[in-house]
Structures are given as C-alpha cells and as structure tokens.
Design an enzyme around this catalytic site. Structure first.
Site, short mmCIF file in Angstrom:
data_model
loop_
_atom_site.label_atom_id
_atom_site.label_comp_id
_atom_site.label_asym_id
_atom_site.label_seq_id
_atom_site.Cartn_x
_atom_site.Cartn_y
_atom_site.Cartn_z
N GLU A 170 0.92 -1.12 0.05
CA GLU A 170 0.14 0.01 -0.08
C GLU A 170 0.87 1.14 -0.01
OE1 GLU A 170 -2.99 -0.26 -0.58
OE2 GLU A 170 -3.98 -2.01 0.42
N GLY A 171 2.22 1.07 -0.54
CA GLY A 171 2.89 2.38 -0.69
C GLY A 171 4.08 2.11 0.50
#
Length: 758
Positions: free
Chosen positions: A454-455
């Site tokens: 998620e990053g």
C-alpha cells in the site's frame, strides 16, 4: 520613536485597508509569484490530492483543534451480530490454525480454506442483500487483528478480499449488473478475488505502469464486440496463485478513436476471470517465507469486452481515482489491524515471559533494561489500539480520510516493527528458535511485508502525509490554487485577493498564538477536561498552532519545490502524525471512562508523541533555511528552548509492572490476543496464572532459602529438600511444583531430530 511607530502602523493600515492599493502593491505581485511557484502535478498526483475526505486531520493542521469535536465523534461499537461472529466463527477458525504447519506447507489447509468460504470470511464488507455480512470497519479490523495474533498468514488471506480489491471497487463503482453477478459469488466463496496493480517497474508510482489496454474490436462468445486488447505483467499479487477472478489496473488507449477523440484515456480497472484465454496465474513468490499466497499474473493479447471495465465504459480512465479513494480499506483498516495484533501478542507474551524467565535468581522483568523495553511495548500497544479504533470510526462514518489513513499505515506499521523487535529482545533465544511453540517468529518475519505494501513506508512518510495534508487540510491554499489556475487572469486576481488577506491573518495569528503558548507553557491553550490529562491537550494545541505556522513558512520559502524537500516535509508530516496519534490516545482514555490504572499507558504514549513532535520541529528548524529564518522559527516555536522529554522512568516502570501481573489492566491492553496451548501462548498464560496462585508459597520458600533452612541448585531440588524437612505444606508444595513445571515448559524451545534437516 512613537511617531515612527504610528507612521508605520498607518502605512500598514492603508496598504492593506485600501483595496486598490493592496491589489497593486501586494495581491498582484504575490499572485504572479504564486502561479510560478505552484508545484507541477501529474494527473496521478492531482487525483491523489483531490481524493478522500478531510476529518480530524483538518482540525489539527489548522492550528486550533476543537477538542469537543474529537470527543463527540461517535466511536463505533461492535453490534451483537459482529460480536457473535467473533466469539464463534473467529474463535473456531483460530482453533483450526496451526501457524507452524501453515508456514511449513506454504498454504492454509484445505479444511481452513473451506471454512473461510463457508462462513463468509471473504464477505465481511459485502452487503447482506448480496449474501455478505456487511460488517463495520471496526468489526473488519477486529476480526483481522484477532486472527493475526494466531496466524499472520491466515489474517492476510482474510484481509485481502475485504480490503482494496474487486469487492471494494464493485461496491463503490460497479454497475448494477456487475454487482449482481459478482458479489453473491464472492460472498459465497465461489469466486476468490485478487487485485493486480504493482508491476516490475511501477510500485508506488502507479502512473508508470507499462500494462496496456487498447480499444479494438474482437470476438467474444461468437460475436464481434468492442473491447480491449490487454497486455500485462504484474507481481506481488496476494491470492493470485489461487484466485478465480482478477481485478486488473492498466493504461487504456484508444488510438483509432473508436470511443471518441481522447486517445490516452488513462488508468482503468477491469474484472477478468482467471480462466479467461490468455490469463496466466499460479506462479508464486515467497514473501519472508510466510504461508499466504502471493505471486505473479501475466496476460498477452487478452481480449475482453468493454463491459468488463469496473463501472462500465463511463469509468474508463478513472481507475487511479477509484483506487486512491478505496485505499482507506488497506491503509486504514487492514494494515493497522495487523500492526495492532502485533502489539497485543507482543504485550501479552512479553509481559508474561518477563515475569517467568529468571536470570541471576530474579525474574528478568525486574531488570530496568527489560522494563524499558516492556514500557515501549505497552505504551505503543495502547496507542496502536486507540489509533485502530479512531481510524475505523472515521471509515464507519462513510468517510475516506486519505491523510489519516496514510498516517495510520506508516506510523502503525512502524510502531508494530518497534514492538516486535522489543518482544524478540526480551524473549532472546526463546524468540529465535523456530518451531510449533514459537509464537513470535512468524509475526516478526511478516512485519516487513506490511511496511512495503500500500505504498512503501518511505514514500508514505516523505511524500504523502504532509504532501496531501498541506494542501487538503489548509483552509486557503486549495482555493488559492484554484484562483491561480483561472484562465481569466484578472478574475483570478480578484478571487485571490480576499483569500490572500485571510491567509495572512491566519498565518500571523497562528504564529502569535504559538509564541504565546510556548512562552506561557501552554497555560492559556484550551482543554476540554481537567485532571491528569488536561496539560496534554494544551501542549497538543500549542504544537497544532506551531505546525500551521511552520507549514505556511515552508510553503512561502520553497513554493513548488517543497514537494522535493522530502526530509523537511516529512518532519512536518511527523508532527501532524503524532498530533493525531496522541489525540487517539486521549479519546480512548475518555471513551473508556478515565480508567485510572491505564494512566501510565496514556502518559507513556502521549509524552512519547509530544517528544517526537518537538524533535521533528527541532530538526525542521535546523534545516529550513538561513540564520534569520531559523531564528524566527525558533523564537516562535521554542522561545524558552525545547524541554520535551521521553516519559520518565517511573512511568515506564508502572507500565511494565501492569504488563507482568495478572489483572484487568493486562486484559484490557491485550484483549485481542488469542491463546492456544498448542502454540505456546496457552502454556505461557497457564504458567503465569500458576505463579500468581503460588505467590504466598513462593514467599515462604524464598524465606527458607535465605535463612538457609533448605538448599538446592534448582527449584525442584529446593522443593524436594523442603518436603524432606517438612518445611512446607503439601498444598504449598503442589502449587510450587505445578508452577515450576509450567515455567520449565515456557522457557523450553523446540528441538528436532537430525533427519528433519536432511
């Protein structure tokens, strides 16, 4: 001198008070500079900037948080149906899980897979009308966290279909036909989903994905239809090896103008059965040797009809905005749940182990070095749980708070990393020897996975938190940007003028109040409560003012270059983050009725956050620019110096004491932790309980040993000597023998025959 002051004051009033003079002397030059200083934004950056909602982060960023607003947020509570599911299906599932076996086999067992499907574990967010549970974000988070304390691999398997993926996207953007077709099948477990975004050369930079979909005509079900010719190569896709339906993100192009005049349509999402011709799945990665399924998917010249685009043709090109708006599920629910589970597991087991493991004749929990580590575990676990619940509360209000969820993702996974590191240090050799009774190792190995997805955390901290917060949360910058972007320059100047005046007053007011609060030890800052936590609200209010002022100074100093000054912007993001995390702790303390015994945990976590806020300000000021600017900021933020420290030793000792003793405080702190005799946690708990029951017998034994009435090198030898000399009662001896037998089981580690390594 008085006349000079009056003249200067009059000049300022005239310049700012007379509109025509102000427009020519101030507004037009600033407007010109502002247009030139605006950061160039790519379309993906613009979509990310505009996506999501502003919530409590807006209050904190703007300098004057309304604490009553925080207290009035209705904290989500679990419904009776959700509690029943947790007390029955989740408990049953956890009893079925053998994490050592899962890791050795690199997969869940078939009975577990079937139970997950039959009981709707993949349908937590799907509405009841489609056969799902339609649980709250808090319930989703609680279920994932509870499972994760038993098996991180099983928790990841459950979390992915209920996080960013086909179900989430279908619920928000799917056509009615798509929802009616896919959601019931996903709810029943007839279809297992995955979502593919990450490509070899495009991780966090989704705008760089090389995967393409070309609008063309092709054959589908014996007819020629308008569709897409897809080519993709994706990696790191969880559940891909077993998934039956693939959510796919790609760049969509229409070179022949079959849909209109736009040739580069943009990032688009589609839903594709994995048995569709040309789709390839099945190859696996081994992320930290964990047992959840993760792998690759590729497709070459795969033709799909246009109505497989999620949301249909009207959503073509809106894929990145769709993904960013739905990221709250992963960033705000799933990953924080895993980190909180790490805290609950580490706190429960480390406290007990520190009370049971002995060195130099005393429990290691009596050593101050161990107490220091225990305090970090306990304080951060309290803060993790507070942040998990508050963030889920925002999502349950049907909000998508992009900045809040980015804060939760980065800081909670980092706190989880700190907690598990400390837990391994306390357990030492017990923690590093793999086997069925090692309850920490797989959690330790899986922690970096949460930090990368998620990053990656470096990206989240350095580009997202302050990058989005500075513009989205600021009361004027977004409107000023809109005025500067007006194609009619004169109209833009007129729109810009009142915003600039308000902005100047806003910034000057925050600077003045930050200085006053710093000079008066925050005495005049607002607080909604009295008692032991009142001063924390005041300090947070002071730092909120300072953050607003420093942010304006940074934007004025660097303009569009600020987004490239990642070290500086990350420090301001750290301040915003710790204001949020401390707010979560204070709200939890209020919501739970001011539990006095929890006060050391509140003190530890809030004082740590205040210390880190001050540290971030210090480092920002030291690196922001020339001497004059640094001096101005230091006078405003720390006119009397930086006096914020980490929590005192007495606080740390109080936290550690609660963690090593059986009681309601320990239960509240670790209520999500699943105990199981088969993986060592059950024996650990039984041993602590036995030690507690034998407390008075231990005192009698120690007195005999000190007075040299009994002797022996081991506990069992001491007990044998006491029995032979009739120094202890039969009941005391029984309690002590049972406690010692269990303690020996706790400190034992798994051993294997040599042929198991062949």
């Amino acid at each position: 001198m008085s006349w000079l002051f009056i003249l200067i004051l009059v000049a300022i009033i005239v310049v700012f008070g007379v509109r025509d003079i102000r427009m020519n002397i101030i507004t037009r030059p600033v407007f010109k500079w502002f247009k030139e200083a605006l950061p160039p934004l790519s379309q993906t950056e613009r979509d990310a900037m505009e996506a999501g909602d502003i919530w409590w982060d807006g209050e904190l960023f703007r300098g004057s948080p309304n604490w009553q607003t925080l207290h009035q947020y209705a904290t989500t509570t679990l419904s009776s149906e959700e509690r029943e599911f947790i007390d029955n299906q989740v408990v049953t599932l956890c009893a079925m899980l053998d994490d050592d076996e899962i890791t050795r086999n690199q997969d869940l067992s078939e009975p577990v897979w079937q139970y997950l499907k039959d009981q709707g574990f993949f349908a937590l967010i799907i509405p009841k009308e489609h056969g799902g549970h339609e649980f709250s974000a808090l319930a989703n988070s609680t279920i994932v966290a509870k499972i994760a304390t038993k098996s991180l691999s099983a928790a990841v398997t459950v979390m992915v279909p209920n996080s960013l993926g086909p179900a989430e996207l279908l619920l928000h953007y799917g056509t009615l036909e798509q929802q009616n077709h896919w959601l019931p099948k996903l709810a029943k477990g007839e279809e297992l989903p995955c979502f593919a975004l990450t490509a070899p050369d495009a991780g966090s930079d989704a705008g760089a994905i090389p995967d393409t979909g070309i609008v063309c005509k092709g054959e589908y079900q014996g007819e020629e239809v308008l569709g897409l010719r897809l080519n993709w190569s994706k990696r790191y896709i969880t559940l891909a090896p077993k998934a039956t339906v693939l959510g796919l993100a790609f760049k969509m192009f229409d070179p022949d103008g079959l849909l209109g005049h736009t040739k580069n349509i943009g990032i688009t999402c589609a839903l594709i059965p994995t048995d569709h011709p040309g789709v390839k799945t099945g190859m696996r990665h081994k992320p930290m040797n964990m047992g959840f399924l993760n792998g690759t998917t590729t497709g070459e010249d795969v033709f799909i009809p246009l109505d497989w685009i999620i949301g249909g043709e009207v959503q073509a090109g809106n894929g990145w905005r769709m993904l960013v708006e739905c990221l709250s599920a992963g960033r705000g629910i799933s990953l924080p749940a895993l980190s909180t589970a790490t805290g609950h597991l580490s706190a429960r087991t480390s406290g007990a182990y520190a009370a049971l493991r002995q060195q130099f004749g005393v429990a290691i929990g009596e050593f101050e070095g161990v107490q220091e580590a225990l305090a970090r575990i306990g304080g951060l676990t309290y803060q993790l749980e507070a942040s998990r619940v508050l963030t889920a509360t925002a999502i349950d209000q049907k909000l998508s708070p992009a900045v809040i969820t980015a804060i939760a993702k980065y800081h909670m996974t980092e706190m989880g990393r700190q907690v598990i590191n400390d837990a391994l240090d306390i357990h030492a050799g017990k923690g590093i020897q793999m086997g069925p009774t090692n309850y920490l190792a797989h959690c330790y190995m899986g922690t970096p996975v949460s930090i990368t997805v998620e990053g990656a955390n470096i990206l989240t901290r350095n580009l997202m938190i302050f990058g989005q917060g500075a513009i989205r949360c600021h009361p004027y910058v977004l409107d000023e940007m809109a005025a500067a972007a007006n194609e009619d320059g004169e109209k833009g100047v007129k729109e810009f003028d009142p915003l600039l005046c308000q902005h100047i007053l806003y910034s000057a007011g925050n600077g003045a109040m930050a200085f006053v609060h710093a000079l008066t030890c925050s005495y005049f800052a607002s607080t909604p409560v009295g008692g032991a936590t009142a001063h924390y609200y005041r300090y947070l209010g002071r730092f909120s003012r300072a953050l607003a002022f420093c942010s304006d100074i940074a934007m004025l100093r660097f303009g569009g270059e600020l987004k490239r000054k990642e070290m500086l912007s990350a420090r301001l993001g750290d301040v915003l983050s710790h204001l949020y995390l401390a707010s979560a702790v204070l709200k939890r303390f209020e919501d739970e009725g001011h539990q006095h015994a929890d006060l050391p945990f509140v003190q530890y976590s809030v004082e740590r956050s205040l210390y880190l806020c001050a540290k971030a300000f210090d480092e920002f000021i030291a690196n922001v620019g020339g001497l004059a600017l640094r001096s101005l900021l230091r006078v405003v933020v720390f006119p009397l110096g930086n006096h914020f420290k980490m929590p005192k030793d007495e606080v740390a000792k109080a936290v550690a004491k609660h963690m090593t003793q059986i009681g309601v405080v320990r239960e509240r702190l670790t209520h999500l932790c699943v105990l199981d005799e088969n993986n060592g946690t059950g024996v650990l708990e039984a041993a602590l309980e036995a030690q507690h029951q034998a407390a008075s017998a231990y005192k009698a034994l120690n007195k005999l040993r000190k007075e040299k009435e009994i002797c022996g090198l081991t506990m069992m030898q001491l007990l044998d000597d006491a029995m032979e000399k009739n120094k202890l009662s039969a009941e005391q001896l029984e309690l002590l023998r049972r406690a010692e037998e269990l303690r020996q089981q706790v400190i034992a580690v798994d051993v294997f025959d040599a042929d198991e390594f062949a």
